[in-house]
Design an enzyme around this catalytic site. Sequence first.
Site, PDB file in Angstrom:
ATOM      1  N   CYS A 118       0.908  -1.282  -0.086  1.00 25.13           N
ATOM      2  CA  CYS A 118       0.117  -0.091  -0.136  1.00 25.13           C
ATOM      3  C   CYS A 118       0.779   1.302  -0.132  1.00 25.13           C
ATOM      4  CB  CYS A 118      -0.757   0.317   0.824  1.00 25.13           C
ATOM      5  SG  CYS A 118       0.122   0.198   2.775  1.00 25.13           S
TER       6      CYS A 118
ATOM      7  N   CYS B 289       3.519   0.749   3.173  1.00 26.05           N
ATOM      8  CA  CYS B 289       4.138   0.256   2.879  1.00 26.05           C
ATOM      9  C   CYS B 289       5.102   1.061   1.739  1.00 26.05           C
ATOM     10  CB  CYS B 289       3.889  -0.986   1.786  1.00 26.05           C
ATOM     11  SG  CYS B 289       2.620  -2.178   3.133  1.00 26.05           S
TER      12      CYS B 289
ATOM     13  N   ARG C 195       9.025   2.362   3.005  1.00 29.37           N
ATOM     14  CA  ARG C 195      10.687   1.211   1.730  1.00 29.37           C
ATOM     15  C   ARG C 195      11.273   2.994   2.380  1.00 29.37           C
ATOM     16  NH1 ARG C 195       8.261  -2.218  -2.961  1.00 29.37           N
ATOM     17  NH2 ARG C 195       7.383  -3.582  -0.780  1.00 29.37           N
TER      18      ARG C 195
ATOM     19  N   CYS D 264      -6.189   5.664   3.498  1.00 30.32           N
ATOM     20  CA  CYS D 264      -4.498   6.259   2.402  1.00 30.32           C
ATOM     21  C   CYS D 264      -4.537   6.576   1.534  1.00 30.32           C
ATOM     22  CB  CYS D 264      -2.915   4.990   2.943  1.00 30.32           C
ATOM     23  SG  CYS D 264      -3.571   3.691   2.170  1.00 30.32           S
TER      24      CYS D 264
ATOM     25  N   CYS E 153      -3.924   0.142   2.863  1.00 32.81           N
ATOM     26  CA  CYS E 153      -3.309   0.489   3.823  1.00 32.81           C
ATOM     27  C   CYS E 153      -4.146  -0.625   5.266  1.00 32.81           C
ATOM     28  CB  CYS E 153      -3.658   1.579   4.569  1.00 32.81           C
ATOM     29  SG  CYS E 153      -2.691   2.972   3.080  1.00 32.81           S
TER      30      CYS E 153
END
Length: 176
Positions: free
Chosen positions: A41, A44, A48, A104, A130
């Site tokens: 998502c 994420c 990252r 999100c 999300c």
Amino acid sequence: MLQYLNRCSQGRGAWLLMTLTALVLELVALYFQHVMLLKPCVMCIYERCALFGIMGAGIVGAAAPKTGLRYIAILIWLYSAYEGIRLSWEHTMIQLHPSPFATCDFAARFPSWLPLDKWFPSIFVASGDCAEKQWEFLSLGMPQWLVVVFSVFMLIGLLVLIAQFVKPKRRDLFGR
């Protein structure tokens, strides 16, 4: 311990270990995405990016660990760890307390001068929700594990920062 961390921060080994740790975590994320077919998502993707920030800090620190560049690397490290904690905590709250009002975005918002989703779509394009829990280990979801991971990075980073103000002991032949 602080003297030991001071000495470690002035060598390349610790910085390269941090870089390798962040790289392994990034590779695990890509394994989850491309092999296990879990959809990342937007949160994420942002998490990252925070991990890439820690990796970048390790590279900067390894470049010249005995110079002032080390302090810049520590600041990048701490900022990235802070952002990682903030993002993964927000992501955890979205998953634990789903709400139609707390969602999100559909796509990551990168600055126009750094369109990572256009340059590296297989790494930075979001396709998941999300609020959806896609993976769990020891009863914790992925964002909860990331809170732990980023908190460990933050704790170690703070200790290394404090250690910069501790003078290492000089050791003579007899260890005094």
